[in-house]
Scaffold this motif. Structure first.
Motif, mmCIF file in Angstrom:
data_model
loop_
_atom_site.group_PDB
_atom_site.id
_atom_site.type_symbol
_atom_site.label_atom_id
_atom_site.label_comp_id
_atom_site.label_asym_id
_atom_site.label_seq_id
_atom_site.Cartn_x
_atom_site.Cartn_y
_atom_site.Cartn_z
ATOM 1 N N ARG A 250 0.841 -1.210 0.000
ATOM 2 C CA ARG A 250 0.000 0.000 0.000
ATOM 3 C C ARG A 250 0.868 1.250 0.000
ATOM 4 N NH1 ARG A 250 -5.110 0.468 4.078
ATOM 5 N NH2 ARG A 250 -6.298 -1.361 3.483
ATOM 6 N N GLU A 251 1.861 1.244 0.881
ATOM 7 C CA GLU A 251 2.722 2.411 1.054
ATOM 8 C C GLU A 251 3.488 2.734 -0.222
ATOM 9 O OE1 GLU A 251 6.810 2.663 3.413
ATOM 10 O OE2 GLU A 251 5.117 2.643 4.787
ATOM 11 N N VAL A 252 4.056 1.706 -0.832
ATOM 12 C CA VAL A 252 4.940 1.904 -1.977
ATOM 13 C C VAL A 252 4.165 2.290 -3.236
ATOM 14 C CG1 VAL A 252 6.575 0.719 -3.493
ATOM 15 C CG2 VAL A 252 6.693 0.389 -1.026
ATOM 16 N N SER A 253 2.952 1.781 -3.387
ATOM 17 C CA SER A 253 2.186 2.039 -4.610
ATOM 18 C C SER A 253 1.401 3.352 -4.559
ATOM 19 C CB SER A 253 1.221 0.877 -4.878
ATOM 20 O OG SER A 253 0.302 0.720 -3.800
ATOM 21 N N ALA A 254 1.420 4.039 -3.417
ATOM 22 C CA ALA A 254 0.676 5.299 -3.270
ATOM 23 C C ALA A 254 1.465 6.466 -3.866
ATOM 24 C CB ALA A 254 0.413 5.564 -1.793
ATOM 25 N N PRO A 255 0.791 7.584 -4.186
ATOM 26 C CA PRO A 255 1.521 8.770 -4.633
ATOM 27 C C PRO A 255 2.566 9.205 -3.606
ATOM 28 C CG PRO A 255 -0.821 9.042 -5.015
ATOM 29 C CD PRO A 255 -0.663 7.783 -4.200
ATOM 30 N N GLY A 256 3.674 9.742 -4.099
ATOM 31 C CA GLY A 256 4.688 10.290 -3.209
ATOM 32 C C GLY A 256 4.324 11.715 -2.826
ATOM 33 N N SER A 257 4.877 12.201 -1.720
ATOM 34 C CA SER A 257 4.672 13.604 -1.360
ATOM 35 C C SER A 257 5.776 14.059 -0.431
ATOM 36 C CB SER A 257 3.292 13.816 -0.711
ATOM 37 O OG SER A 257 3.137 13.012 0.425
ATOM 38 N N TYR A 258 5.999 15.361 -0.418
ATOM 39 C CA TYR A 258 7.004 15.953 0.456
ATOM 40 C C TYR A 258 6.516 17.317 0.916
ATOM 41 C CZ TYR A 258 8.501 18.330 -3.883
ATOM 42 O OH TYR A 258 8.534 19.069 -5.039
ATOM 43 N N TRP A 259 7.165 17.813 1.968
ATOM 44 C CA TRP A 259 6.785 19.098 2.558
ATOM 45 C C TRP A 259 7.762 20.165 2.075
ATOM 46 C CZ3 TRP A 259 2.791 20.905 5.375
ATOM 47 C CH2 TRP A 259 2.950 22.093 6.078
ATOM 48 N N GLU A 260 7.230 21.253 1.528
ATOM 49 C CA GLU A 260 8.108 22.329 1.055
ATOM 50 C C GLU A 260 7.402 23.672 1.196
ATOM 51 O OE1 GLU A 260 11.355 22.651 -2.382
ATOM 52 O OE2 GLU A 260 9.323 22.360 -3.163
ATOM 53 N N ASN A 261 8.089 24.581 1.879
ATOM 54 C CA ASN A 261 7.607 25.954 2.040
ATOM 55 C C ASN A 261 6.176 26.017 2.574
ATOM 56 O OD1 ASN A 261 10.065 27.024 1.098
ATOM 57 N ND2 ASN A 261 9.405 26.791 -1.028
ATOM 58 N N GLY A 262 5.916 25.202 3.601
ATOM 59 C CA GLY A 262 4.643 25.288 4.303
ATOM 60 C C GLY A 262 3.485 24.555 3.677
ATOM 61 N N ARG A 263 3.751 23.691 2.690
ATOM 62 C CA ARG A 263 2.642 22.956 2.081
ATOM 63 C C ARG A 263 3.130 21.609 1.554
ATOM 64 N NH1 ARG A 263 2.090 23.043 -3.526
ATOM 65 N NH2 ARG A 263 3.747 24.150 -4.622
ATOM 66 N N TRP A 264 2.162 20.715 1.307
ATOM 67 C CA TRP A 264 2.469 19.419 0.728
ATOM 68 C C TRP A 264 2.560 19.524 -0.792
ATOM 69 C CZ3 TRP A 264 3.869 15.217 3.384
ATOM 70 C CH2 TRP A 264 3.559 15.164 4.753
ATOM 71 N N VAL A 265 3.520 18.814 -1.357
ATOM 72 C CA VAL A 265 3.638 18.672 -2.805
ATOM 73 C C VAL A 265 3.490 17.181 -3.107
ATOM 74 C CG1 VAL A 265 5.083 18.993 -4.840
ATOM 75 C CG2 VAL A 265 5.221 20.631 -2.942
ATOM 76 N N GLU A 266 2.461 16.813 -3.876
ATOM 77 C CA GLU A 266 2.224 15.403 -4.178
ATOM 78 C C GLU A 266 2.633 15.110 -5.613
ATOM 79 O OE1 GLU A 266 -0.826 12.771 -2.257
ATOM 80 O OE2 GLU A 266 -1.849 13.175 -4.163
ATOM 81 N N VAL A 267 3.254 13.937 -5.816
ATOM 82 C CA VAL A 267 3.755 13.539 -7.136
ATOM 83 C C VAL A 267 3.308 12.111 -7.417
ATOM 84 C CG1 VAL A 267 5.751 15.089 -6.986
ATOM 85 C CG2 VAL A 267 5.962 12.718 -6.177
#
Length: 418
Positions: free
Chosen positions: A208-225
């Motif tokens: 589940r974890e590996v197949s989900a979209p990636g995301s990171y925190w940058e400048n106060g917000r989430w960026v999802e890829v």
């Protein structure tokens, strides 16, 4: 010093129980509880000659009432939840009703992601927060005031990542930086188990974890890829050069709240091409789905059926060779000067197996589970409410990691991840 109820008897729980028995001055009595009592009995027979007194019992941790009855009958000082993340809330509710301290190694996620009540909350969180992972801290953080009022502590996520990685962050902020700008968490497993495809911890949770979209925190917000869309190569000490991919991971969520002024937090994990090819094929044919399908007159959940077909992670120990390298790279400032810093641990699969009969993935989670429990039992971490590891003083935790099998190393000139 303490009497502890340990719920779970899988690979990670087995390591944690081994380490509790090694630390018998703190863990005088333990009760091992699982849905399958025979597994608990087998572990007790293996460990029963030590100074820690061991009892075993059967429990269905999905059922809050069963957990409440168990807590009332054995009256522990602490409940260590090393079962499935699906069961976090039921066990927390039971601890709250019985007024006993709680800890776990991974945050809550639902078993049924199609549940309408959960789905409504989840979809609102996706809109409000900006990431779509099924697991997040909000469900457990919602208990903060109740735990405060009850005068008990809940320690969330005392595994390696989450857990040790958050202690690394608290330690870096306390001792190495006045301000931290960026944190990159790198999780490298250089081990080889010889199977064409297997997962190093619970397959259902892992896939589940590996197949989900990636995301990171940058400048106060989430960026999802998109899943596995950001790849980097890194040279890991004692392991070598590995491909790693950006994932969403739970400690990013808490660190973004608890590390003042941090500008970016990312999480990377290494994967070989064979693993990714197998996973994509399984996903393409629907085997990673959590939605029940009808098969020969009965409903089955594809990913749960897949779990039954794959090797049990607890069986990988004797086969797995190589090392893990997990840590955090920081950039920021100290005394007005720019600096970078790397805290990490290297763990050998075969050494872990010789010590406790486990591969290093279970070992690196099970040892911090024992260490987190020790912090609560000894009163070194003692404040009512619901907390993650970085919200406590990191020094006694870091000292215990060195003593109990996960010594940390540091580099003051690490190669940064571009």
């Amino acid at each position: 010093m303490g009497r502890v109820l340990i719920i779970g008897c899988g690979g990670v729980a087995s390591v944690a129980i081994h380490k509790c028995c090694q630390n018998s001055e703190v863990f005088e009595e333990i009760i091992i509880a699982s849905r399958t009592k025979a597994k608990c009995d087998a572990l007790k027979e293996k460990l029963g000659d030590g100074r820690t007194k061991i009892e075993t019992v059967q429990v269905d941790a999905d059922q809050k009432e069963q957990v409440v009855a168990l807590i009332k009958s054995c009256r522990p000082d602490l409940v260590m939840n090393i079962a499935l993340p699906y069961q976090d809330l039921a066990i927390m509710e039971a601890c709250l009703e019985c007024r006993v301290n709680y800890m776990d190694t991974a945050n809550y996620e639902p078993e049924n992601t199609d549940d309408p009540e959960w789905r409504a909350v989840y979809e609102k969180r996706c809109r409000d927060e900006g990431f779509s992972a099924y697991f997040d801290y909000s469900w457990q953080w919602a208990y903060r005031k109740k735990f405060e009022e009850a005068g008990i502590t809940a320690l969330l996520g005392s595994g390696f990542d989450p857990g040790v990685t958050q202690a690394y962050c608290a330690y870096a902020l306390k001792h190495e930086f006045d301000e931290i700008d960026t944190i990159d968490i790198l999780d490298c497993n250089g081990g080889d188990h010889g199977y064409a495809f297997a997962t190093n911890f619970n397959p259902e949770i892992n896939l589940r974890e590996v197949s989900a979209p990636g995301s990171y925190w940058e400048n106060g917000r989430w960026v999802e890829v998109p899943p596995m869309s950001i790849k980097r190569e890194y040279e890991f000490a004692q392991v070598g050069k590995k491909d790693m991919y950006l994932l969403h991971h739970e400690e990013i969520e808490s660190l973004a709240k608890n590390i003042p002024g941090v500008k970016r937090i990312r999480f990377f994990m290494t994967f070989g091409q064979s693993y990714l090819d197998h996973m994509r094929c399984l996903e393409d044919v629907g085997m990673l789905s959590t939605t029940p399908v009808s098969f020969e007159g009965r409903d089955i959940v594809p990913i749960q059926f897949l779990k039954a077909l794959l090797p049990d992670p607890a069986s990988l120990g004797p086969r797995t060779k190589g090392k893990t390298n997990i840590g955090c790279i920081f950039t920021g400032r100290k005394d007005g000067r720019e600096k970078k810093y790397y805290l990490y641990n290297v763990c050998d699969h075969q050494e872990c197996y010789r010590e406790v009969g486990s591969q290093a993935i279970s070992y690196t989670t099970g040892v911090p589970a024992m260490v987190g429990a020790m912090m609560l039992l000894t009163g070194k971490w003692n404040k009512p409410g619901v907390y993650t590891v970085e919200e406590f003083d990191p020094d006694p935790y870091m000292e215990a990691l060195n003593k109990w099998g996960l010594p940390w190393q540091e580099s003051r000139e690490p190669v940064l991840v571009e």
